[in-house]
Motif scaffolding. Structure first.
Motif, PDB file in Angstrom:
ATOM      1  N   LEU A   1       1.005  -1.339  -0.606  1.00 31.48           N
ATOM      2  CA  LEU A   1      -0.140   0.149   0.046  1.00 31.48           C
ATOM      3  C   LEU A   1       0.849   1.158  -0.025  1.00 31.48           C
ATOM      4  CD1 LEU A   1      -2.866   1.404   0.177  1.00 31.48           C
ATOM      5  CD2 LEU A   1      -2.634   1.698   3.006  1.00 31.48           C
ATOM      6  N   PHE A   2       2.249   0.884   0.642  1.00 35.84           N
ATOM      7  CA  PHE A   2       3.455   2.808   0.382  1.00 35.84           C
ATOM      8  C   PHE A   2       3.770   2.843  -0.880  1.00 35.84           C
ATOM      9  CE2 PHE A   2       7.453   3.864   0.828  1.00 35.84           C
ATOM     10  CZ  PHE A   2       7.128   4.873   1.263  1.00 35.84           C
ATOM     11  N   LEU A   3       3.711   1.443  -1.276  1.00 36.31           N
ATOM     12  CA  LEU A   3       4.461   2.170  -2.320  1.00 36.31           C
ATOM     13  C   LEU A   3       3.552   2.475  -3.721  1.00 36.31           C
ATOM     14  CD1 LEU A   3       6.798  -1.612  -3.077  1.00 36.31           C
ATOM     15  CD2 LEU A   3       7.206   1.164  -2.934  1.00 36.31           C
ATOM     16  N   PHE A   4       2.482   1.898  -3.672  1.00 40.98           N
ATOM     17  CA  PHE A   4       0.492   2.321  -4.116  1.00 40.98           C
ATOM     18  C   PHE A   4       0.649   3.799  -3.936  1.00 40.98           C
ATOM     19  CE2 PHE A   4       0.395  -2.235  -5.122  1.00 40.98           C
ATOM     20  CZ  PHE A   4      -0.329  -1.634  -6.651  1.00 40.98           C
ATOM     21  N   LEU A   5       0.696   3.898  -2.964  1.00 36.81           N
ATOM     22  CA  LEU A   5       0.539   5.805  -2.326  1.00 36.81           C
ATOM     23  C   LEU A   5       2.052   6.482  -3.079  1.00 36.81           C
ATOM     24  CD1 LEU A   5      -1.697   4.503   1.190  1.00 36.81           C
ATOM     25  CD2 LEU A   5      -2.033   6.012  -1.536  1.00 36.81           C
ATOM     26  N   THR A   6       2.710   6.208  -2.636  1.00 38.58           N
ATOM     27  CA  THR A   6       4.335   6.565  -3.607  1.00 38.58           C
ATOM     28  C   THR A   6       4.069   7.735  -4.520  1.00 38.58           C
ATOM     29  OG1 THR A   6       5.556   6.314  -1.073  1.00 38.58           O
ATOM     30  CG2 THR A   6       6.739   7.092  -2.738  1.00 38.58           C
ATOM     31  N   ALA A   7       3.982   5.738  -5.077  1.00 42.56           N
ATOM     32  CA  ALA A   7       3.881   5.955  -6.780  1.00 42.56           C
ATOM     33  C   ALA A   7       2.256   6.861  -7.412  1.00 42.56           C
ATOM     34  CB  ALA A   7       3.315   4.938  -7.459  1.00 42.56           C
ATOM     35  N   PHE A   8       1.268   7.091  -6.437  1.00 38.43           N
ATOM     36  CA  PHE A   8       0.188   7.938  -7.165  1.00 38.43           C
ATOM     37  C   PHE A   8       0.931   8.788  -6.850  1.00 38.43           C
ATOM     38  CE2 PHE A   8      -3.154  10.403  -5.783  1.00 38.43           C
ATOM     39  CZ  PHE A   8      -4.027  10.466  -6.688  1.00 38.43           C
TER      40      PHE A   8
END
Length: 97
Positions: free
Chosen positions: A60-67
């Motif tokens: 989830l952290f990586l997806f949010l950082t990508a966003f």
């Protein structure tokens, strides 16, 4: 600072945020696939499933950082502070460039 220098800085920052967004997005999908593999192959006991479930926040952290990187790229493209909702509902190109 001259206008062309600011333009060059904005262009460089757009490339950086686009690259970061794609790297984080790719990493998130790779870790998500690994996480799904671990869920599928781990026996469902209380002690062995806990580490698998604790791994989910990293995906989830990586997806949010990508966003976040993609949103920053959008803000640089439009040259204004846009909200996340404006970015998600824009008719313009969604992917960072």
């Amino acid at each position: 600072m001259k206008v062309w220098q600011v333009e060059a800085l904005l262009q460089r920052r757009r490339r950086q945020t686009a690259l970061a967004a794609y790297i984080f997005f790719g990493s998130a999908w790779a870790l998500f696939a690994y996480w799904l593999f671990e869920i599928a192959t781990t026996p469902w006991t209380s002690w062995s499933i806990a580490p698998v479930l604790e791994f989910a926040p990293f995906c989830l952290f990586l997806f949010l950082t990508a966003f976040q990187s993609a949103l920053q790229n959008y803000q640089l493209r439009t040259r204004r502070l846009a909200t996340a909702w404006e970015y998600l509902t824009t008719p313009e190109q969604f992917w960072p460039s």
